[in-house]
Design an enzyme around this catalytic site. Structure first.
Site, PDB file in Angstrom:
ATOM      1  N   TYR A   1       0.806  -1.229   0.000  1.00 53.00           N
ATOM      2  CA  TYR A   1       0.000   0.000   0.000  1.00 53.00           C
ATOM      3  C   TYR A   1       0.838   1.277   0.000  1.00 53.00           C
ATOM      4  CZ  TYR A   1      -4.600  -2.008   0.735  1.00 53.00           C
ATOM      5  OH  TYR A   1      -5.773  -2.667   0.577  1.00 53.00           O
TER       6      TYR A   1
ATOM      7  N   LYS B   1       2.028 -13.824   6.020  1.00 56.90           N
ATOM      8  CA  LYS B   1       2.321 -14.816   4.981  1.00 56.90           C
ATOM      9  C   LYS B   1       3.835 -15.047   4.952  1.00 56.90           C
ATOM     10  CE  LYS B   1       0.323 -16.533   1.964  1.00 56.90           C
ATOM     11  NZ  LYS B   1      -0.146 -17.957   1.881  1.00 56.90           N
TER      12      LYS B   1
ATOM     13  N   ASP C   1      -3.916 -17.295   5.114  1.00 61.18           N
ATOM     14  CA  ASP C   1      -4.976 -18.099   4.489  1.00 61.18           C
ATOM     15  C   ASP C   1      -5.612 -19.049   5.509  1.00 61.18           C
ATOM     16  OD1 ASP C   1      -2.317 -18.878   4.259  1.00 61.18           O
ATOM     17  OD2 ASP C   1      -2.692 -20.318   2.669  1.00 61.18           O
TER      18      ASP C   1
ATOM     19  N   ASP D   1      -6.604  -5.749   5.140  1.00 61.72           N
ATOM     20  CA  ASP D   1      -7.702  -5.299   4.287  1.00 61.72           C
ATOM     21  C   ASP D   1      -8.684  -6.453   4.055  1.00 61.72           C
ATOM     22  OD1 ASP D   1      -9.195  -3.753   2.640  1.00 61.72           O
ATOM     23  OD2 ASP D   1      -7.702  -3.508   1.075  1.00 61.72           O
TER      24      ASP D   1
END
Ligand code: NAD
Length: 396
Positions: free
Chosen positions: A149, A219, A259, A283
């Site tokens: 971002y 992640k 995930d 987000d």
């Protein structure tokens, strides 16, 4: 003096009549912002009589600003948010692919509002897609200034993209750019300092509110240095600064791959409390969790710098172009953001009164269409009718 400031110990000083700058917002902002203001005013009046009152001050951003000043985000607006410390905003349009940076992202970066705070809980009376929504009670601390971002990206075919591609291939030994000629590039900075201030805020929030755990969601299995760094720096910070709470078992620090986290929160939401996560994960996560308790129409948010005290509270949804002008938009996201604002200001009684009044409406199956359509005996109210309903319950 109507300005909110900080004292030498970093505590906010809130005058009885603070000036709060607000951006009405584009699209449905014109419908939900007046609703939020009248509900906050009613609650403040009911609780504090004439002793306390918010002095609302409109500042411009988005389409309104562009029409009136030729600029999407005038410097004056940023100055007002800086000067008055706390503000609130409706949604702003971000044209896709037209090269214009998101105004929301710009505001967060300019004011260095490094925490995007999203409390997510279920309200009695709201029908949701999951069977046991009452088990969802999480507070997401999304990092707000770093990650993909940061806006460091170049279009495919641009001179900058070619230059970067050549640098990566010739000087950094990169061989894995599959289609170099047609690739766009983005850069993902994640720092130790950025991680530490976010995780510190999340741990402090958990300790202050007697919450059992902070989960670092990342992640790091794929992005070993950026998201893996986030995980490692997060654990180190927690151990260093919150070691006593951890060793006395008042606080558990754990981590989860993003995930798996999305799946786990659907299967066993009760296992999670405070979440700390980088920007992009945050987000996705905050919208999924919001959907689990009724959707983004009812999910509040705030962007906060806990060091300077600066905070902008905001509707988490966008401008909802298909609803504009129909008097059916749900004002709850912005209203609940105002509830967070009142809590941040220490006006907790007014905050609780608004939450309770909303809950009474939902319990009576009275809500705007987006929520009422899922309630077994739901009454669909217009934005204005719903606002009156809430104010009636506040004044009761
Ligand atoms: P959106 O949030 O406007 O709409 C997504 C869905 O949610 C739509 O079905 C919409 O009808 C519904 N919805 C949104 N707000 C609602 C409300 N108050 N009541 C009932 N239903 C509501 O997202 P989008 O369509 O992807 O984006 C539209 C514009 O908003 C874009 O320009 C986007 O960049 C901008 N946007 C702004 C913000 C922000 O200002 N914080 C956030 C997201 C999107």
């Amino acid at each position: 003096m109507n300005r909110i400031t900080k004292d030498a110990d970093g505590r906010l000083i809130i005058p009885d009549q603070p000036t709060i700058p607000y951006i009405t917002g584009d699209g449905v902002g014109k419908e939900i912002t007046p609703s939020m203001i009248s509900i906050v005013d009613a609650a403040v009046r009911k609780v504090y009589g004439t002793k306390k009152q918010i002095k609302w001050k409109e500042v411009l951003a988005g389409e309104n600003a562009f029409k009136q000043t030729g600029e999407w985000l005038p410097d004056e607006t940023i100055e007002k948010f800086k000067y008055y410390t706390i503000g609130i905003k409706g949604p702003l349009t971000t044209p896709i692919g037209e090269g214009m940076r998101s105004l929301n992202v710009a505001l967060r970066q300019i004011l260095d509002l490094y925490v995007c705070l999203r409390p997510i809980r279920w309200y009695l009376g709201i029908t949701t897609p999951i069977l046991a929504p009452e088990k969802v009670n999480m507070t997401v601390f999304r990092e707000n200034t770093e990650d993909i971002y940061a806006g460091i990206e170049w279009d495919a075919g641009s001179a900058e993209a070619k230059k970067l591609c050549k640098f990566l291939q010739d000087e950094m030994g990169v061989t894995s750019i599959r289609f170099p000629e047609t690739s766009a590039f983005g850069i993902k900075p994640i720092s130790r300092e950025g991680t530490e201030r976010l995780v510190r805020a999340a741990c402090q929030y958990a300790v202050d509110n007697h919450l059992p755990s902070v989960t670092l969601v990342h992640k790091g299995n794929i992005m070993k240095y950026t998201e893996g760094g986030f995980r490692r720096w997060g654990y180190e910070l927690a151990e260093r600064e919150f070691g006593e709470a951890i060793s006395s078992k008042r606080l558990v620090i754990k981590d989860c791959i993003a995930d798996a986290f999305l799946q786990n929160t659907l299967l066993c939401p009760e296992e999670y409390s405070v979440i700390a996560t980088p920007n992009l994960n945050g987000d996705y996560i905050s919208d999924q969790l919001a959907a689990m308790v009724g959707g983004i129409g009812i999910a509040p948010g705030a962007n906060i710098n806990y060091i300077t005290g600066h905070a902008i509270f905001e509707a988490t949804h966008g401008t909802a172009p298909t609803l504009v002008g129909k008097n059916i938009a749900n004002p709850c996201s912005l209203i609940l953001s105002a509830v967070m604002m009142l809590q941040y200001m220490g006006w907790s009684e007014a905050a609780s009164l608004i939450s309770r009044s909303l809950e009474l409406c939902f319990r009576d199956s009275r809500a705007t269409y987006d929520l009422a359509r899922f309630m077994p005996r739901g009454h669909s109210l217009s934005t204005i009718e719903f606002t009156h309903d809430v104010i009636e319950r506040i004044n009761h």
